[in-house]
Write a protein that holds these residues in place. Structure first.
Motif, PDB file in Angstrom:
ATOM      1  N   GLU A  92       0.821  -1.223   0.000  1.00 54.52           N
ATOM      2  CA  GLU A  92       0.000   0.000   0.000  1.00 54.52           C
ATOM      3  C   GLU A  92       0.850   1.265   0.000  1.00 54.52           C
ATOM      4  O   GLU A  92       0.310   2.373   0.130  1.00 54.52           O
ATOM      5  CB  GLU A  92      -0.953  -0.024   1.214  1.00 54.52           C
ATOM      6  CG  GLU A  92      -0.312   0.208   2.575  1.00 54.52           C
ATOM      7  CD  GLU A  92       0.608  -0.920   3.057  1.00 54.52           C
ATOM      8  OE1 GLU A  92       1.229  -0.741   4.101  1.00 54.52           O
ATOM      9  OE2 GLU A  92       0.723  -1.973   2.384  1.00 54.52           O
ATOM     10  N   GLN A  93       2.166   1.116  -0.174  1.00 57.10           N
ATOM     11  CA  GLN A  93       3.047   2.287  -0.038  1.00 57.10           C
ATOM     12  C   GLN A  93       3.630   2.803  -1.361  1.00 57.10           C
ATOM     13  O   GLN A  93       4.675   3.447  -1.368  1.00 57.10           O
ATOM     14  CB  GLN A  93       4.167   1.962   0.959  1.00 57.10           C
ATOM     15  CG  GLN A  93       3.614   1.783   2.373  1.00 57.10           C
ATOM     16  CD  GLN A  93       4.695   1.502   3.382  1.00 57.10           C
ATOM     17  OE1 GLN A  93       5.488   0.585   3.221  1.00 57.10           O
ATOM     18  NE2 GLN A  93       4.736   2.297   4.431  1.00 57.10           N
ATOM     19  N   GLU A  94       2.910   2.548  -2.441  1.00 54.59           N
ATOM     20  CA  GLU A  94       3.374   3.034  -3.757  1.00 54.59           C
ATOM     21  C   GLU A  94       3.540   4.562  -3.763  1.00 54.59           C
ATOM     22  O   GLU A  94       4.480   5.093  -4.361  1.00 54.59           O
ATOM     23  CB  GLU A  94       2.383   2.596  -4.836  1.00 54.59           C
ATOM     24  CG  GLU A  94       2.830   2.984  -6.225  1.00 54.59           C
ATOM     25  CD  GLU A  94       1.881   2.474  -7.303  1.00 54.59           C
ATOM     26  OE1 GLU A  94       1.251   1.413  -7.120  1.00 54.59           O
ATOM     27  OE2 GLU A  94       1.774   3.150  -8.331  1.00 54.59           O
ATOM     28  N   ALA A  95       2.622   5.263  -3.095  1.00 53.47           N
ATOM     29  CA  ALA A  95       2.703   6.736  -3.087  1.00 53.47           C
ATOM     30  C   ALA A  95       4.007   7.201  -2.448  1.00 53.47           C
ATOM     31  O   ALA A  95       4.614   8.185  -2.898  1.00 53.47           O
ATOM     32  CB  ALA A  95       1.503   7.325  -2.355  1.00 53.47           C
ATOM     33  N   GLY A 106       2.092  14.754  -2.708  1.00 51.48           N
ATOM     34  CA  GLY A 106       0.911  14.557  -1.866  1.00 51.48           C
ATOM     35  C   GLY A 106       1.120  13.534  -0.756  1.00 51.48           C
ATOM     36  O   GLY A 106       0.398  13.532   0.225  1.00 51.48           O
ATOM     37  N   ALA A 107       2.086  12.626  -0.921  1.00 51.20           N
ATOM     38  CA  ALA A 107       2.316  11.601   0.109  1.00 51.20           C
ATOM     39  C   ALA A 107       3.024  12.231   1.304  1.00 51.20           C
ATOM     40  O   ALA A 107       3.924  13.052   1.126  1.00 51.20           O
ATOM     41  CB  ALA A 107       3.165  10.480  -0.472  1.00 51.20           C
ATOM     42  N   HIS A 108       2.585  11.839   2.515  1.00 45.69           N
ATOM     43  CA  HIS A 108       3.168  12.452   3.714  1.00 45.69           C
ATOM     44  C   HIS A 108       3.874  11.398   4.565  1.00 45.69           C
ATOM     45  O   HIS A 108       3.237  10.739   5.392  1.00 45.69           O
ATOM     46  CB  HIS A 108       2.087  13.169   4.529  1.00 45.69           C
ATOM     47  CG  HIS A 108       1.477  14.311   3.777  1.00 45.69           C
ATOM     48  ND1 HIS A 108       2.199  15.440   3.434  1.00 45.69           N
ATOM     49  CD2 HIS A 108       0.242  14.474   3.263  1.00 45.69           C
ATOM     50  CE1 HIS A 108       1.425  16.255   2.754  1.00 45.69           C
ATOM     51  NE2 HIS A 108       0.237  15.695   2.622  1.00 45.69           N
ATOM     52  N   PRO A 109       5.170  11.246   4.341  1.00 48.47           N
ATOM     53  CA  PRO A 109       5.898  10.237   5.108  1.00 48.47           C
ATOM     54  C   PRO A 109       6.000  10.633   6.577  1.00 48.47           C
ATOM     55  O   PRO A 109       6.106  11.806   6.899  1.00 48.47           O
ATOM     56  CB  PRO A 109       7.291  10.253   4.460  1.00 48.47           C
ATOM     57  CG  PRO A 109       7.396  11.571   3.798  1.00 48.47           C
ATOM     58  CD  PRO A 109       6.023  11.989   3.422  1.00 48.47           C
ATOM     59  N   ARG A 110       5.957   9.617   7.449  1.00 45.67           N
ATOM     60  CA  ARG A 110       6.194   9.881   8.875  1.00 45.67           C
ATOM     61  C   ARG A 110       7.364   9.013   9.310  1.00 45.67           C
ATOM     62  O   ARG A 110       7.455   7.838   8.938  1.00 45.67           O
ATOM     63  CB  ARG A 110       4.943   9.570   9.683  1.00 45.67           C
ATOM     64  CG  ARG A 110       3.835  10.621   9.397  1.00 45.67           C
ATOM     65  CD  ARG A 110       2.655  10.462  10.328  1.00 45.67           C
ATOM     66  NE  ARG A 110       2.106   9.129  10.254  1.00 45.67           N
ATOM     67  CZ  ARG A 110       1.847   8.357  11.322  1.00 45.67           C
ATOM     68  NH1 ARG A 110       2.099   8.788  12.525  1.00 45.67           N
ATOM     69  NH2 ARG A 110       1.336   7.157  11.160  1.00 45.67           N
ATOM     70  N   PHE A 111       8.246   9.616  10.078  1.00 40.73           N
ATOM     71  CA  PHE A 111       9.460   8.913  10.492  1.00 40.73           C
ATOM     72  C   PHE A 111       9.448   8.644  11.989  1.00 40.73           C
ATOM     73  O   PHE A 111       8.943   9.446  12.777  1.00 40.73           O
ATOM     74  CB  PHE A 111      10.697   9.755  10.159  1.00 40.73           C
ATOM     75  CG  PHE A 111      10.994   9.844   8.690  1.00 40.73           C
ATOM     76  CD1 PHE A 111      11.707   8.837   8.047  1.00 40.73           C
ATOM     77  CD2 PHE A 111      10.555  10.929   7.943  1.00 40.73           C
ATOM     78  CE1 PHE A 111      11.981   8.917   6.688  1.00 40.73           C
ATOM     79  CE2 PHE A 111      10.826  11.019   6.593  1.00 40.73           C
ATOM     80  CZ  PHE A 111      11.539  10.008   5.965  1.00 40.73           C
ATOM     81  N   ASP A 112       9.998   7.503  12.344  1.00 36.47           N
ATOM     82  CA  ASP A 112      10.266   7.183  13.740  1.00 36.47           C
ATOM     83  C   ASP A 112      11.713   7.618  13.968  1.00 36.47           C
ATOM     84  O   ASP A 112      12.628   7.112  13.314  1.00 36.47           O
ATOM     85  CB  ASP A 112      10.095   5.666  13.922  1.00 36.47           C
ATOM     86  CG  ASP A 112      10.565   5.201  15.274  1.00 36.47           C
ATOM     87  OD1 ASP A 112      10.669   6.041  16.180  1.00 36.47           O
ATOM     88  OD2 ASP A 112      10.834   3.987  15.408  1.00 36.47           O
TER      89      ASP A 112
END
Ligand SMILES: Cc1cc2nc3c(=O)[nH]c(=O)nc-3n(C[C@H](O)[C@H](O)[C@H](O)COP(=O)(O)O)c2cc1C
Length: 180
Positions: A92-95, A106-112
């Motif tokens: 589900e992470q193609e974006a 438009g994709a909003h990555p979130r980092f740990d």
């Protein structure tokens, strides 16, 4: 009218032929289906990432993996001597793959984000934390070999890439490597 120098006229067919061979080689190598990763690392402006499918496991003792990064990529210099994390993307992470390949703002990555190690991309199927081990010159790319310092994975379908297209691999087709 400006006259085209004779040398330029003569060179053009050869340049076209080389470009065509390069395109055909790319297409040929694109038949090799791969997973898709985002290599993340720390930069002055915060966590950064680059989409990479040239991820390869190299050695178990010591535990080594490699990624091949184009010299023209901005990540190339930023990655040198930096700890990095290989984030294996889920179906589900193609974006996110597109976002870190220079598209899909438009994709909003979130980092740990934990001090002392590279930022991890939240929601990835697997995380492989690496310290820089060696970097090898390889034509227009550099092979960055990392020593694995930590790793974890989830179950789930994987994002895959073949023939310049994204596709997915069902979980039932993966995760049996310990049996082999
Ligand atoms: C599926 C996929 C796989 C990619 N794999 C690589 C790779 O292995 N090495 C690489 O240098 N670039 C690879 N790229 C291209 C980079 O992600 C792209 O050039 C990116 O914009 C570089 O970002 P930067 O210039 O900000 O570092 C890939 C792109 C896609 C879509």
């Amino acid at each position: 009218m400006r006259e085209v120098p004779q040398a330029a006229k003569l060179r053009r067919p050869q340049v076209d032929a080389e470009a065509e061979i390069a395109a055909r080689l790319r297409s040929c190598l694109g038949r090799f289906a791969t997973g898709v990763t985002v290599v993340s690392f720390d930069a002055a402006e915060g966590p950064r990432g680059v989409t990479v499918n040239s991820f390869t496991s190299v050695s178990l003792d010591p535990p080594l993996v490699l990624v091949s990064i184009a010299k023209r990529a901005a990540a190339h210099e930023a990655l040198r001597d930096q700890p990095f994390c290989v984030n294996v993307l889920g179906a589900e992470q193609e974006a996110l793959a597109k976002r870190f390949a220079g598209g899909n703002a438009g994709a909003h990555p979130r980092f740990d984000y934990e001090p002392g190690r590279a930022p991890r991309l939240l929601g990835a199927l697997a995380h492989v934390d690496c310290n820089p081990w060696r970097a090898y010159d390889a034509g227009d790319h550099t092979l960055f070999v990392g020593e694995v310092t930590a790793f974890e994975h989830l179950d789930g379908d994987a994002l895959a890439y073949m023939g310049s297209r994204f596709t997915t691999l069902a979980e039932s087709d993966t995760g049996v490597e310990y049996l082999i």
